[in-house]
Design an enzyme around this catalytic site. Sequence first.
Site, short mmCIF file in Angstrom:
data_model
loop_
_atom_site.label_atom_id
_atom_site.label_comp_id
_atom_site.label_asym_id
_atom_site.label_seq_id
_atom_site.Cartn_x
_atom_site.Cartn_y
_atom_site.Cartn_z
N SER A 73 10.84 -25.18 -2.10
CA SER A 73 12.03 -25.42 -1.29
C SER A 73 13.27 -25.35 -2.16
O SER A 73 13.23 -25.68 -3.35
CB SER A 73 11.94 -26.80 -0.61
OG SER A 73 13.02 -27.00 0.28
N ASP A 74 14.36 -24.89 -1.55
CA ASP A 74 15.64 -24.84 -2.26
C ASP A 74 16.74 -25.07 -1.24
O ASP A 74 16.60 -24.67 -0.07
CB ASP A 74 15.84 -23.50 -2.97
CG ASP A 74 17.02 -23.54 -3.92
OD1 ASP A 74 16.88 -24.13 -5.00
OD2 ASP A 74 18.08 -22.99 -3.57
N GLN A 75 17.82 -25.69 -1.67
CA GLN A 75 18.88 -26.04 -0.72
C GLN A 75 20.26 -25.81 -1.33
O GLN A 75 20.48 -26.06 -2.52
CB GLN A 75 18.75 -27.50 -0.31
CG GLN A 75 19.79 -27.95 0.72
CD GLN A 75 19.73 -29.45 0.96
OE1 GLN A 75 20.16 -30.24 0.12
NE2 GLN A 75 19.18 -29.83 2.10
N GLY A 110 15.87 -23.47 2.19
CA GLY A 110 14.80 -22.47 2.18
C GLY A 110 13.47 -23.17 1.98
O GLY A 110 13.36 -24.11 1.19
#
Length: 201
Positions: A73-75, A110
């Site tokens: 995950s990425d933000q 994401g």
Amino acid sequence: MNQSALPALYLASTSRYRQQLLAKLTPHFTAIKPETDETPLPDEDATALVRRLARAKAQAVATTLSEGLVIGSDQVAVFNGQIIGKPHTMDNAISQLSQFSGHSVTFLTGLALINAATGHCQQVVEPFTVCFRTLSAAEITAYVEREQPLDCAGSFKSEGLGISLFSAMRGDDPNSLIGLPLIRLLHLLRNEGINLLTQGG
């Protein structure tokens, strides 16, 4: 089905926030730090960035495994078309919140799920918008001093007192604000034949 039917689950992150979120669903996972270059590519927009990095993080861990499901995950936060990062300092946090006062900030998270055995990858990008009420300088300073959200994109903790800064929230899953959209994750897991209600133990 019993717990033995649940495949190994890995979180490609050492973020305590993401670990706490995933622990709400199941205690049966292993967190591993992914070795990933998070530098944006030239002319890469926010959606493409979080999509690419979520997959890269999951892939970095999945390539070390023979089986199991890996979550990446990425933000990023986006304000006036610009990517907003973590403030890291008190002054930067105060500056960010001062800019946001009376405006909206969209968070893009994401999410990638990779089956290490098959290489199959599922990806989504989850948007969530926060509307800030008009904030006084005293409110902003008091909030930053109290919660010190220096490692949070957007300079707030929505799971804490940060909620007091908002006039409204728009999106499908407030967990995505903290870094891991659980509703979407559960959907991706079900696509892999995993139902944590019956298999999570």
